[in-house]
Enzyme design. Structure first.
Site, PDB file in Angstrom:
ATOM      1  N   TYR A   1      67.768  42.368  53.246  1.00  0.00           N
ATOM      2  CA  TYR A   1      66.426  42.037  53.751  1.00  0.00           C
ATOM      3  C   TYR A   1      66.520  41.248  55.053  1.00  0.00           C
ATOM      4  O   TYR A   1      67.340  40.337  55.201  1.00  0.00           O
ATOM      5  CB  TYR A   1      65.619  41.261  52.698  1.00  0.00           C
ATOM      6  CG  TYR A   1      65.153  42.162  51.543  1.00  0.00           C
ATOM      7  CD1 TYR A   1      65.255  43.551  51.631  1.00  0.00           C
ATOM      8  CD2 TYR A   1      64.604  41.627  50.391  1.00  0.00           C
ATOM      9  CE1 TYR A   1      64.829  44.381  50.587  1.00  0.00           C
ATOM     10  CE2 TYR A   1      64.171  42.449  49.347  1.00  0.00           C
ATOM     11  CZ  TYR A   1      64.295  43.826  49.460  1.00  0.00           C
ATOM     12  OH  TYR A   1      63.873  44.639  48.433  1.00  0.00           O
TER      13      TYR A   1
ATOM     14  N   SER B   1      56.509  47.321  46.027  1.00  0.00           N
ATOM     15  CA  SER B   1      55.346  47.731  46.842  1.00  0.00           C
ATOM     16  C   SER B   1      54.142  48.096  45.980  1.00  0.00           C
ATOM     17  O   SER B   1      53.598  49.202  46.071  1.00  0.00           O
ATOM     18  CB  SER B   1      55.714  48.895  47.783  1.00  0.00           C
ATOM     19  OG  SER B   1      56.615  48.457  48.761  1.00  0.00           O
ATOM     20  N   PRO B   2      53.667  47.146  45.149  1.00  0.00           N
ATOM     21  CA  PRO B   2      52.535  47.454  44.249  1.00  0.00           C
ATOM     22  C   PRO B   2      51.256  47.825  45.003  1.00  0.00           C
ATOM     23  O   PRO B   2      50.393  48.480  44.425  1.00  0.00           O
ATOM     24  CB  PRO B   2      52.360  46.163  43.443  1.00  0.00           C
ATOM     25  CG  PRO B   2      53.053  45.102  44.241  1.00  0.00           C
ATOM     26  CD  PRO B   2      54.170  45.765  44.964  1.00  0.00           C
ATOM     27  N   LEU B   3      51.148  47.402  46.272  1.00  0.00           N
ATOM     28  CA  LEU B   3      49.979  47.791  47.084  1.00  0.00           C
ATOM     29  C   LEU B   3      50.393  48.860  48.100  1.00  0.00           C
ATOM     30  O   LEU B   3      49.780  48.986  49.165  1.00  0.00           O
ATOM     31  CB  LEU B   3      49.410  46.565  47.812  1.00  0.00           C
ATOM     32  CG  LEU B   3      48.917  45.420  46.924  1.00  0.00           C
ATOM     33  CD1 LEU B   3      48.475  44.229  47.780  1.00  0.00           C
ATOM     34  CD2 LEU B   3      47.786  45.880  46.006  1.00  0.00           C
ATOM     35  N   ALA B   4      51.432  49.614  47.766  1.00  0.00           N
ATOM     36  CA  ALA B   4      51.942  50.651  48.665  1.00  0.00           C
ATOM     37  C   ALA B   4      52.284  50.053  50.036  1.00  0.00           C
ATOM     38  O   ALA B   4      52.023  50.672  51.079  1.00  0.00           O
ATOM     39  CB  ALA B   4      50.928  51.794  48.799  1.00  0.00           C
ATOM     40  N   GLY B   5      52.836  48.854  49.990  1.00  0.00           N
ATOM     41  CA  GLY B   5      53.225  48.194  51.241  1.00  0.00           C
ATOM     42  C   GLY B   5      52.025  47.802  52.085  1.00  0.00           C
ATOM     43  O   GLY B   5      52.161  47.599  53.293  1.00  0.00           O
ATOM     44  N   GLY B   6      50.815  47.702  51.465  1.00  0.00           N
ATOM     45  CA  GLY B   6      49.598  47.340  52.185  1.00  0.00           C
ATOM     46  C   GLY B   6      48.728  48.563  52.478  1.00  0.00           C
ATOM     47  O   GLY B   6      47.535  48.425  52.762  1.00  0.00           O
TER      48      GLY B   6
ATOM     49  N   THR C   1      44.731  49.114  53.605  1.00  0.00           N
ATOM     50  CA  THR C   1      44.434  49.266  55.035  1.00  0.00           C
ATOM     51  C   THR C   1      44.406  50.713  55.527  1.00  0.00           C
ATOM     52  O   THR C   1      43.860  50.973  56.595  1.00  0.00           O
ATOM     53  CB  THR C   1      45.500  48.507  55.860  1.00  0.00           C
ATOM     54  OG1 THR C   1      46.793  49.000  55.487  1.00  0.00           O
ATOM     55  CG2 THR C   1      45.451  47.011  55.624  1.00  0.00           C
TER      56      THR C   1
END
Ligand SMILES: NC(=O)c1ccc[n+]([C@@H]2O[C@H](COP(=O)([O-])OP(=O)(O)OC[C@H]3O[C@@H](n4cnc5c(N)ncnc54)[C@H](OP(=O)(O)O)[C@@H]3O)[C@@H](O)[C@H]2O)c1
Length: 301
Positions: free
Chosen positions: A57, A212-217, A221
């Site tokens: 990372y 990525s529970p929010l699909a990476g944002g 967006t």
């Protein structure tokens, strides 16, 4: 060839917080060590005590950034669980010997990477170490040997994998007990619901970690039609439960019987709180299916 040593110790108890914090993006946050410490403290205060790392990372920098912050208050170590990953080899100026991006699951690489993670984080032990991605050249006996070595030395407590198919998981699990498979899962990526990944977690009674529970944002967006449709469904179901779209996205994950552990990746404490709020929400099957349908683009057959 190293001598195969079989661990005779019973598997120690394994627990992660029900929502975790991922630090993949921490290198982009350009924070001072104090600011990093405040974020870590805020996560712990809301019950997000498990932190998801990987050696790579931030181009091999985030573990050190985290370790610097932790060194400001080493007493926090006892209140947190640290997850590490290894096996991806990135071409960066920090690794001049790598000619191309590749995977390495050799004994030397796994042990060397875990030891370097401990030095970077300035801690004695990782709670969990994952093989980051499946490696076509993975020799399951060699990986088991490296895991056993690290466990016997007390450097890593538990082991798992990430992004493994069910057969790759079965192969390694036949040589060493694995406690999780960290996978991508959200309404824009539904494959684990049907490709056997989550069935296998239930079968082995292991909890998947979800990256990525929010699909990476993108879930929040993206203007792409599926993302917009999912957002609308999350808002509709969320309104029925009196919670935000973000909370609903996490509640949708948590509803699965394999008991997924979402790894939230926001720098914003309030967004982490929205994730934690999902622990108090229980979707009924029709709520859950409404969001699934928005992601899949059709009703159940
Ligand atoms: N095993 C693997 O192969 C793998 C792969 C990828 C990730 N991971 C792990 O999963 C963790 C989480 O991944 P992720 O960062 O992609 O998670 P995520 O929660 O899906 O996405 C977080 C990103 O979405 C943005 N975002 C936009 N709107 C948001 C909103 N309303 N609420 C919350 N966030 C919003 C965040 O920005 P702000 O910070 O500005 O809120 C942040 O950049 C990583 O840190 C890493 O530990 C593992």
């Amino acid at each position: 060839m190293h001598q195969m040593i079989r661990s005779t110790r019973p598997t120690p108890e394994f627990t992660l917080s029900p929502v975790m914090a991922g630090v993949w993006r921490m290198g982009d946050w350009n924070w001072t060590p104090q600011e990093r410490l405040r974020w870590i403290e805020a996560c712990i205060a809301m019950g997000v005590t498990s932190f998801d790392h990987a050696d790579i990372y931030g181009g091999y920098t985030v573990e050190t950034l985290f370790g610097e912050a932790l060194a400001l208050d080493p007493s926090l170590r006892a209140q947190m669980q640290l997850v590490g990953k290894c096996s991806i080899c990135l071409t960066t100026e920090n690794r001049p010997s790598y000619r191309i991006k590749h995977y390495d699951t050799s004994f030397a690489h796994i042990v060397g990477s875990a030891e370097r993670s401990l030095r970077n984080l300035k801690v004695e032990q990782l709670d969990l170490l994952l093989i980051h991605r499946p490696d076509a050249l993975m020799d399951a006996d060699v990986v088991a040997e490296a895991f056993t070595h690290l466990q016997l030395l007390g450097k890593v407590k538990h082991f798992g994998v990430s992004n493994f198919t069910t057969t790759q998981f079965d192969l390694l699990a036949s040589r060493f007990p694995l406690v999780t498979n960290q996978i991508e899962l959200h309404p824009l990526h539904l494959a684990p619901l049907t490709d056997g990944t989550l069935d296998q977690c239930q079968q082995h009674r292991i909890q998947p970690m979800v990256w990525s529970p929010l699909a990476g944002g993108r879930l929040m967006t993206s203007d792409e039609p599926t993302a917009s449709r999912v957002r609308e469904a999350l808002a509709t179901v969320g309104a029925r439960h009196g919670v935000s779209i973000v909370t609903m996205a996490f509640a949708w994950l948590l509803r699965h019987p394999s008991r997924p552990i979402p790894v939230a990746g926001s720098r914003r404490v309030e967004a982490m709180q929205e994730a934690v709020a999902a622990l108090s929400v229980r979707l009924d099957v029709q709520d859950w299916t409404e969001i699934w349908s928005a992601g899949s683009g059709h009703e159940v057959p």
